[in-house]
Design a protein around this motif. Structure first.
Motif, PDB file in Angstrom:
ATOM      1  N   SER A 194       0.844  -1.185   0.000  1.00 40.46           N
ATOM      2  CA  SER A 194       0.000   0.000   0.000  1.00 40.46           C
ATOM      3  C   SER A 194       0.882   1.238   0.000  1.00 40.46           C
ATOM      4  N   GLU A 195       0.366   2.327  -0.527  1.00 40.85           N
ATOM      5  CA  GLU A 195       1.066   3.616  -0.479  1.00 40.85           C
ATOM      6  C   GLU A 195       0.733   4.379   0.805  1.00 40.85           C
ATOM      7  N   ALA A 196      -0.155   3.849   1.623  1.00 38.17           N
ATOM      8  CA  ALA A 196      -0.557   4.531   2.853  1.00 38.17           C
ATOM      9  C   ALA A 196       0.619   4.821   3.787  1.00 38.17           C
ATOM     10  N   PRO A 197       1.551   3.892   4.008  1.00 39.66           N
ATOM     11  CA  PRO A 197       2.681   4.221   4.888  1.00 39.66           C
ATOM     12  C   PRO A 197       3.498   5.417   4.390  1.00 39.66           C
ATOM     13  N   LEU A 198       3.596   5.577   3.082  1.00 40.25           N
ATOM     14  CA  LEU A 198       4.320   6.721   2.532  1.00 40.25           C
ATOM     15  C   LEU A 198       3.606   8.024   2.879  1.00 40.25           C
ATOM     16  N   LEU A 199       2.293   8.041   2.723  1.00 36.94           N
ATOM     17  CA  LEU A 199       1.524   9.225   3.092  1.00 36.94           C
ATOM     18  C   LEU A 199       1.667   9.516   4.585  1.00 36.94           C
ATOM     19  N   LEU A 200       1.584   8.488   5.404  1.00 36.57           N
ATOM     20  CA  LEU A 200       1.726   8.674   6.854  1.00 36.57           C
ATOM     21  C   LEU A 200       3.123   9.181   7.212  1.00 36.57           C
ATOM     22  N   LEU A 201       4.145   8.668   6.537  1.00 32.14           N
ATOM     23  CA  LEU A 201       5.510   9.105   6.798  1.00 32.14           C
ATOM     24  C   LEU A 201       5.696  10.579   6.436  1.00 32.14           C
ATOM     25  N   HIS A 202       5.231  10.966   5.274  1.00 34.90           N
ATOM     26  CA  HIS A 202       5.407  12.349   4.822  1.00 34.90           C
ATOM     27  C   HIS A 202       4.619  13.354   5.654  1.00 34.90           C
ATOM     28  N   HIS A 203       3.613  12.892   6.347  1.00 36.28           N
ATOM     29  CA  HIS A 203       2.809  13.792   7.169  1.00 36.28           C
ATOM     30  C   HIS A 203       2.973  13.515   8.653  1.00 36.28           C
ATOM     31  N   ASP A 204       4.070  12.847   8.977  1.00 36.51           N
ATOM     32  CA  ASP A 204       4.405  12.600  10.370  1.00 36.51           C
ATOM     33  C   ASP A 204       4.922  13.895  10.999  1.00 36.51           C
ATOM     34  N   GLU A 205       4.687  14.037  12.280  1.00 33.78           N
ATOM     35  CA  GLU A 205       5.080  15.245  13.010  1.00 33.78           C
ATOM     36  C   GLU A 205       6.567  15.553  12.866  1.00 33.78           C
ATOM     37  N   VAL A 206       7.404  14.525  12.876  1.00 29.87           N
ATOM     38  CA  VAL A 206       8.854  14.727  12.781  1.00 29.87           C
ATOM     39  C   VAL A 206       9.214  15.441  11.478  1.00 29.87           C
ATOM     40  N   PHE A 207       8.627  14.994  10.377  1.00 28.97           N
ATOM     41  CA  PHE A 207       8.933  15.602   9.090  1.00 28.97           C
ATOM     42  C   PHE A 207       8.276  16.967   8.930  1.00 28.97           C
ATOM     43  N   LEU A 208       7.040  17.085   9.351  1.00 33.06           N
ATOM     44  CA  LEU A 208       6.345  18.362   9.193  1.00 33.06           C
ATOM     45  C   LEU A 208       6.944  19.461  10.054  1.00 33.06           C
ATOM     46  N   LYS A 209       7.403  19.099  11.236  1.00 32.84           N
ATOM     47  CA  LYS A 209       7.976  20.087  12.149  1.00 32.84           C
ATOM     48  C   LYS A 209       9.174  20.800  11.514  1.00 32.84           C
TER      49      LYS A 209
END
Length: 170
Positions: A113-128
């Motif tokens: 699934s591509e869902a983990p990629l979406l979750l990773l890119h919108h994780d707090e660590v990356f967004l911060k």
């Protein structure tokens, strides 16, 4: 006086709301909303009440209201399809079905699934880190990477590595 068209105004509103759709997608994935659809027949339209009963949210009495907002946002961006169905008692119910894009966000027969990629890119660590981009530009340094170095330091990544990664974007 500005001469703007309705189309330009809609584009500005869409850009201003850019964070809303990925965040809503993230919630739909985390609460298994898309999984509920994938377990139903491919052409099935589901009412929000059925979806609410199947998702894993405990203790929130307002989950139905929340879910309706989530589904409406996804539908307004053509992620979900919908139609209104009139009941025998005269009530009207909105029913939803996934569009083709959701096939990539639910597990296929191999579990991919591509869902983990979406979750990773919108994780707090990356967004911060994006909040510090102005500091990087103004200070001509790599301060944005300090947090990432701490998080990924165990993987042998250094400040120089992250600076080179940032430089590749510019």
């Amino acid at each position: 006086m500005r001469a703007t068209t309705s189309r330009e105004r809609q584009q500005v509103i869409r850009v201003a709301n850019t964070v809303a759709l990925p965040t809503t997608f993230k919630l739909a994935i985390k609460f298994n909303v898309l999984k509920v659809f994938s377990c139903a027949a491919s052409d099935a339209f589901l009412p929000s009440l059925i979806i609410t009963e199947k998702i894993e949210v405990v203790g929130n009495l307002d989950v139905q209201v929340f879910l309706n907002h989530l589904l409406n946002l996804l539908a307004s961006n053509s992620i979900l399809k919908y139609f209104f169905e009139a009941g025998d008692d005269g009530t009207v119910e909105k029913k939803y079905r996934v569009s083709l894009i959701c096939e990539f966000l639910t597990e296929d027969e191999d579990g991919g699934s591509e869902a983990p990629l979406l979750l990773l890119h919108h994780d707090e660590v990356f967004l911060k880190n994006w909040y510090h981009l102005n500091d990087v530009i103004m200070e001509q340094g790599c301060q944005i990477m300090v947090h990432m170095v701490k998080v990924f330091g165990a993987h042998g990544k250094t400040k120089e590595f992250w600076c080179s990664q940032l430089a590749s974007f510019f």
